[in-house]
Design a protein around this motif. Structure first.
Motif, PDB file in Angstrom:
ATOM      1  N   LEU A  78       0.831  -1.204   0.000  1.00 10.61           N
ATOM      2  CA  LEU A  78       0.000   0.000   0.000  1.00 10.61           C
ATOM      3  C   LEU A  78       0.865   1.254   0.000  1.00 10.61           C
ATOM      4  O   LEU A  78       0.599   2.203  -0.750  1.00 10.61           O
ATOM      5  N   TYR A  79       1.908   1.287   0.833  1.00 11.14           N
ATOM      6  CA  TYR A  79       2.797   2.444   0.876  1.00 11.14           C
ATOM      7  C   TYR A  79       3.452   2.682  -0.488  1.00 11.14           C
ATOM      8  O   TYR A  79       3.585   3.831  -0.938  1.00 11.14           O
ATOM      9  N   ALA A  80       3.886   1.595  -1.130  1.00 10.99           N
ATOM     10  CA  ALA A  80       4.536   1.719  -2.434  1.00 10.99           C
ATOM     11  C   ALA A  80       3.571   2.283  -3.473  1.00 10.99           C
ATOM     12  O   ALA A  80       3.951   3.098  -4.327  1.00 10.99           O
ATOM     13  N   LEU A  81       2.303   1.870  -3.393  1.00 13.71           N
ATOM     14  CA  LEU A  81       1.296   2.403  -4.310  1.00 13.71           C
ATOM     15  C   LEU A  81       1.109   3.896  -4.075  1.00 13.71           C
ATOM     16  O   LEU A  81       1.038   4.684  -5.035  1.00 13.71           O
ATOM     17  N   CYS A  82       1.025   4.310  -2.825  1.00 16.42           N
ATOM     18  CA  CYS A  82       0.840   5.731  -2.517  1.00 16.42           C
ATOM     19  C   CYS A  82       2.034   6.556  -3.000  1.00 16.42           C
ATOM     20  O   CYS A  82       1.875   7.704  -3.432  1.00 16.42           O
ATOM     21  N   ASP A  83       3.234   5.976  -2.944  1.00 20.17           N
ATOM     22  CA  ASP A  83       4.415   6.665  -3.482  1.00 20.17           C
ATOM     23  C   ASP A  83       4.269   6.883  -4.990  1.00 20.17           C
ATOM     24  O   ASP A  83       4.659   7.929  -5.514  1.00 20.17           O
ATOM     25  N   VAL A  84       3.706   5.899  -5.679  1.00 22.21           N
ATOM     26  CA  VAL A  84       3.462   6.050  -7.116  1.00 22.21           C
ATOM     27  C   VAL A  84       2.461   7.165  -7.373  1.00 22.21           C
ATOM     28  O   VAL A  84       2.651   8.006  -8.264  1.00 22.21           O
ATOM     29  N   LEU A  85       1.388   7.213  -6.582  1.00 21.41           N
ATOM     30  CA  LEU A  85       0.363   8.242  -6.769  1.00 21.41           C
ATOM     31  C   LEU A  85       0.931   9.633  -6.503  1.00 21.41           C
ATOM     32  O   LEU A  85       0.592  10.598  -7.209  1.00 21.41           O
ATOM     33  N   ASP A  86       1.822   9.741  -5.505  1.00 23.16           N
ATOM     34  CA  ASP A  86       2.527  11.014  -5.275  1.00 23.16           C
ATOM     35  C   ASP A  86       3.352  11.391  -6.498  1.00 23.16           C
ATOM     36  O   ASP A  86       3.367  12.555  -6.933  1.00 23.16           O
ATOM     37  N   ALA A  87       4.059  10.406  -7.041  1.00 25.46           N
ATOM     38  CA  ALA A  87       4.940  10.657  -8.186  1.00 25.46           C
ATOM     39  C   ALA A  87       4.146  11.096  -9.414  1.00 25.46           C
ATOM     40  O   ALA A  87       4.592  11.960 -10.184  1.00 25.46           O
TER      41      ALA A  87
END
Length: 255
Positions: A165-174
């Motif tokens: 989930l954290y990795a997905l949120c990092d993608v959405l930030d990017a």
């Protein structure tokens, strides 16, 4: 693609049902005014070269975010013994929203109410609008870090679903940074791959159900080639305006 378009054009006289089946078999809807149907433009337009994937639809419209959140909620319920629907409703209600965002703040709580919960359970997926998901994913990440992660650590549970989930949120930030050149294409690609690897590590059986997981891998190259990452958020907002007008007309007609 051109051959399929030409076959569909020549087959317009067949029955409506047969024509629909042919379109489905080809994976292509016939559009007489589209680029594929304009023969004079074929020497200028290379369809595969021009095709672009939309990050908004890949992640937020029945996309990767919905799948990830639904599986994460299921993990919270079964492994951490936390009710994520009640938890997120109470957590989001604690936030103080500026006056101009109070309507969106209310929508955050509504996104996890009993009605939405039942709809998601019946659909077997997390149901939310693209704008709703964009509004809430940072709050979901904060709730996961502040509430779920300590509980999971105390129980000695594998934290891989959290990392996914954290990795997905990092993608959405990017993806937000990419809209104004705030991140490199290589870094965007790195974050997308990292999320998919994290997801595979914990949800291998469910990781490749949708083509959108594959399409996401094209976004970095697309961004590098174009120098900008275009998306459909502006048209999504226009859709919301149209729906508002249509709803008002419908209500007036009912009166």
């Amino acid at each position: 693609m051109w051959r399929k378009t030409d076959i569909l054009e020549a087959s317009k006289g067949i029955g409506v049902g047969d024509f629909a089946d042919m379109q489905q078999a080809f994976g292509l809807n016939y559009c007489p005014h589209g680029l594929l149907a304009k023969r004079r433009l074929r020497i200028h337009v290379r369809f595969i070269k021009c095709a672009r994937y939309d990050a908004m639809h890949i992640y937020f419209c029945h996309g990767i975010y919905a799948v990830e959140v639904f599986v994460f909620f299921r993990w919270c319920e079964t492994q951490c013994k936390i009710d994520p629907w009640v938890g997120m409703t109470g957590y989001s209600d604690q936030w103080e929203w500026p006056a101009w965002l109070q309507r969106k703040g209310k929508a955050v709580g509504d996104l996890f109410n009993k009605t939405r919960r039942a709809a998601c359970k019946n659909a077997g997926n997390f149901k939310s609008g693209a704008s709703e998901s964009l509004t809430t994913y940072r709050i979901l990440r904060a709730w996961a870090a502040e509430v779920v992660e300590p509980v999971a650590k105390n129980l000695g549970i594998d934290l891989k679903p959290l990392f996914s989930l954290y990795a997905l949120c990092d993608v959405l930030d990017a993806l937000q940074l990419a809209k104004f050149g705030g991140i490199s294409a290589d870094r965007l690609d790195e974050l997308i791959v990292k999320h998919l690897e994290n997801r595979w590590a914990v949800h291998a059986a469910e990781s490749c159900q949708m083509p959108k997981f594959h399409w996401a891998l094209h976004l970095g190259d697309q961004y590098a080639e174009d120098g900008v990452l275009l998306d459909c958020w502006p048209t999504e907002r226009k859709n919301a305006e149209s729906k508002t007008v249509a709803t008002l007309i419908k209500k007036n007609n009912e009166l």
